[in-house]
Design a protein around this motif. Structure first.
Motif, PDB file in Angstrom:
ATOM      1  N   GLY A  26       0.790  -1.217   0.000  1.00 30.92           N
ATOM      2  CA  GLY A  26       0.000   0.000   0.000  1.00 30.92           C
ATOM      3  C   GLY A  26       0.823   1.268   0.000  1.00 30.92           C
ATOM      4  O   GLY A  26       0.387   2.294  -0.505  1.00 30.92           O
ATOM      5  N   THR A  27       2.028   1.184   0.584  1.00 30.11           N
ATOM      6  CA  THR A  27       2.881   2.368   0.688  1.00 30.11           C
ATOM      7  C   THR A  27       4.296   2.044   0.233  1.00 30.11           C
ATOM      8  O   THR A  27       4.690   0.875   0.153  1.00 30.11           O
ATOM      9  N   LEU A  28       5.065   3.089  -0.005  1.00 32.68           N
ATOM     10  CA  LEU A  28       6.468   2.908  -0.366  1.00 32.68           C
ATOM     11  C   LEU A  28       7.211   2.191   0.750  1.00 32.68           C
ATOM     12  O   LEU A  28       8.005   1.291   0.490  1.00 32.68           O
ATOM     13  N   ALA A  29       6.936   2.551   2.005  1.00 34.22           N
ATOM     14  CA  ALA A  29       7.594   1.884   3.138  1.00 34.22           C
ATOM     15  C   ALA A  29       7.317   0.388   3.120  1.00 34.22           C
ATOM     16  O   ALA A  29       8.226  -0.422   3.332  1.00 34.22           O
ATOM     17  N   GLY A  30       6.083   0.004   2.851  1.00 35.76           N
ATOM     18  CA  GLY A  30       5.725  -1.407   2.802  1.00 35.76           C
ATOM     19  C   GLY A  30       6.420  -2.145   1.667  1.00 35.76           C
ATOM     20  O   GLY A  30       6.901  -3.269   1.846  1.00 35.76           O
ATOM     21  N   PRO A  65       7.894  11.124   4.458  1.00 33.83           N
ATOM     22  CA  PRO A  65       8.021   9.807   5.091  1.00 33.83           C
ATOM     23  C   PRO A  65       7.498   8.724   4.150  1.00 33.83           C
ATOM     24  O   PRO A  65       6.439   8.883   3.532  1.00 33.83           O
ATOM     25  N   HIS A  66       8.236   7.639   4.034  1.00 32.46           N
ATOM     26  CA  HIS A  66       7.876   6.596   3.079  1.00 32.46           C
ATOM     27  C   HIS A  66       6.546   5.932   3.416  1.00 32.46           C
ATOM     28  O   HIS A  66       5.875   5.417   2.524  1.00 32.46           O
ATOM     29  N   ASP A  67       6.150   5.967   4.691  1.00 34.52           N
ATOM     30  CA  ASP A  67       4.857   5.371   5.031  1.00 34.52           C
ATOM     31  C   ASP A  67       3.683   6.277   4.665  1.00 34.52           C
ATOM     32  O   ASP A  67       2.528   5.870   4.728  1.00 34.52           O
ATOM     33  N   SER A  68       3.981   7.507   4.229  1.00 41.19           N
ATOM     34  CA  SER A  68       2.908   8.413   3.780  1.00 41.19           C
ATOM     35  C   SER A  68       2.780   8.439   2.259  1.00 41.19           C
ATOM     36  O   SER A  68       1.879   9.091   1.733  1.00 41.19           O
TER      37      SER A  68
END
Length: 86
Positions: A26-30, A65-68
């Motif tokens: 779902g996100t870049l962090a994921g 932030p990568h989770d955003s």
């Protein structure tokens, strides 16, 4: 969750052992966390990711932030490590 492609360039490609791979996140962090957990990936891969810049469908992520950073269905994440040169 979205599915798309992560493309690695230069040192990121060498550390990943591939030029591209799919994401399902779902996100870049994921997506990056999942990529770092791939079997056979060494600490070198994670170090390259920490120093890299990212584009999502051609748009720079910058300092967000990568989770955003929400990944789109069918999107392309470009992993750009620092380049040497002049």
């Amino acid at each position: 969750m979205a599915k798309g492609t992560i493309r690695y360039w230069a040192a990121a490609k060498a550390a990943a052992g591939t030029g591209e791979e799919p994401y399902d996140a779902g996100t870049l962090a994921g997506a990056l966390a999942a990529a770092a957990q791939e079997e056979g990936r060494a600490d070198d891969f994670r170090r390259v990711l920490e120093r890299s810049s990212f584009l999502v469908n051609g748009d720079p992520v910058g300092t967000r932030p990568h989770d955003s950073v929400v990944l789109p269905e069918g999107g392309v994440v470009e992993v750009l490590p620092p380049f040497a040169g002049g």
